[in-house]
Design a protein around this motif. Structure first.
Motif, PDB file in Angstrom:
ATOM      1  N   ASP A  95       2.351   1.947   4.532  1.00  0.00           N
ATOM      2  CA  ASP A  95       2.287   0.513   4.266  1.00  0.00           C
ATOM      3  C   ASP A  95       3.417  -0.219   4.982  1.00  0.00           C
ATOM      4  OD1 ASP A  95       1.745  -2.003   2.967  1.00  0.00           O
ATOM      5  OD2 ASP A  95       3.392  -1.540   1.584  1.00  0.00           O
ATOM      6  N   LYS A 130      -7.030  -1.548   6.046  1.00  0.00           N
ATOM      7  CA  LYS A 130      -5.847  -1.558   5.193  1.00  0.00           C
ATOM      8  C   LYS A 130      -6.284  -2.174   3.872  1.00  0.00           C
ATOM      9  CE  LYS A 130      -0.857  -2.358   5.238  1.00  0.00           C
ATOM     10  NZ  LYS A 130      -0.622  -2.800   3.864  1.00  0.00           N
ATOM     11  N   GLN A 213      -0.696  -0.722   0.349  1.00  0.00           N
ATOM     12  CA  GLN A 213      -1.794   0.098   0.841  1.00  0.00           C
ATOM     13  C   GLN A 213      -1.491   0.626   2.246  1.00  0.00           C
ATOM     14  OE1 GLN A 213      -4.528   0.869  -1.046  1.00  0.00           O
ATOM     15  NE2 GLN A 213      -3.445  -0.245  -2.662  1.00  0.00           N
TER      16      GLN A 213
END
Length: 241
Positions: A95, A130, A213
Motif C-alpha cells: 500500500d 488497488k 490496500q
C-alpha cells in the motif's frame, strides 16, 4: 532544430500516457518487466517511485516471462484451469498513499495479450487493481468470456455503488492491446489502443481512496476465488495529475 525539439517533446508525452487537465502527467508507477528472473520473483518500479512488486503464488502457480512482450519482455500468468487446486499467481506491491487518487485525475492500465481460449468461463479476470469490492477501489478487469471486453471499475469511499465502464470492443485476439482507464473532470473513460470505447459520468467529488490496500496485478490475491487472469501483461502503469 525547433521542429525536432517539438517532436521529441510530443513523443515523451505519448510514452507517458494521456494528458491530464493540467497537461502534465505524473507517473506514479510503471512496470516494464525488463529486469526480471524466470519465474518472476521481484519487479522493479520503472517510474523510480519505489513501488517494488513481488510475485506470489499458490498451488504451484508462478508468474513467468513472456517473450516477446509488447516491448522487450512481459509477464504471463497461469493457464486456464477449473477446480479448487488450480495454480494461482499475482504480483503485489505494498500500500502507498501515492497510488490512492482521491478526487484527482488519473490514468492507469496495461498492455494486454489474451486469446479467446484464455478467457475463463467460470470467473472474471482482474488485471490491475488497488482495493476490493468491499473497499474503495480502482480496477481494470476482463469479465466477458465470449468476446473479452475489458472494463474499468471505481468505488468511492463510503460504500456508494461502483462506477463501471465496459469497452464496446473485445481484445481477445492474441495481439497486444493498450487498455487504459482514464478519469477527467467529469467522466471515467476506457480506451483501447488510445481510442475511447466507453465512458460514464464520474463527479469531480467522487473520492477514490483505497488506503491500506495493496496493489495487485494478474489477480486480486492467490487465495480462493481470486479472479485469476490467464494471459500476458506488459507496461503496467498508474499516472496521476
Amino acid at each position: 532544430m525547433r521542429n525536432t525539439s517539438m517532436r521529441a517533446g510530443l513523443t515523451a508525452v505519448l510514452m507517458l500516457g494521456p494528458l491530464t487537465a493540467t497537461g502534465v502527467v505524473s507517473q506514479k508507477l510503471r512496470y516494464r518487466f525488463e529486469a526480471v528472473s524466470n519465474p518472476v520473483t521481484t519487479v522493479v518500479d520503472d517510474s523510480g517511485k519505489g513501488h517494488t512488486g513481488t510475485a506470489q503464488g499458490s498451488n504451484g502457480g508462478t508468474v513467468v516471462i513472456e517473450t516477446p512482450g509488447y516491448e522487450g519482455q512481459g509477464v504471463r500468468f497461469p493457464a486456464v484451469c477449473v477446480g479448487t487446486t488450480c495454480p494461482k499467481a499475482a504480483i503485489t506491491a505494498a500500500d502507498s498513499a501515492a497510488l490512492n487518487p482521491g478526487t484527482a485525475l488519473f490514468s492507469f492500465g496495461a498492455r494486454v495479450r489474451v486469446t479467446l481460449a484464455e478467457l475463463s468461463a467460470d470467473h472474471g479476470s482482474n488485471l490491475v487493481q488497488k482495493g476490493l469490492s468491499t473497499t474503495p477501489q480502482w480496477k481494470l478487469q476482463l469479465d466477458d468470456a465470449v468476446t473479452g471486453k475489458p472494463s474499468c471499475v471505481v468505488r468511492t469511499t463510503g460504500g456508494a455503488s461502483a462506477v463501471i465502464v465496459k469497452s464496446s470492443v473485445g481484445i481477445a485476439d492474441g495481439t497486444w492491446h493498450k487498455v487504459t482507464c482514464q478519469r477527467t473532470s467529469t467522466t471515467l473513460t476506457i480506451l483501447i489502443d488510445n481510442v475511447a470505447r466507453g465512458s460514464a459520468v464520474l463527479a469531480s467529488t467522487y473520492d477514490i481512496n483505497p488506503a491500506g490496500q495493496p496493489l495487485t496485478i494478474g489477480a486480486k490475491s492467490v487465495g480462493s476465488n481470486n479472479d485469476q487472469f490467464h494471459g500476458a501483461l506488459d507496461d503496467v502503469y498508474f499516472n496521476l495529475d
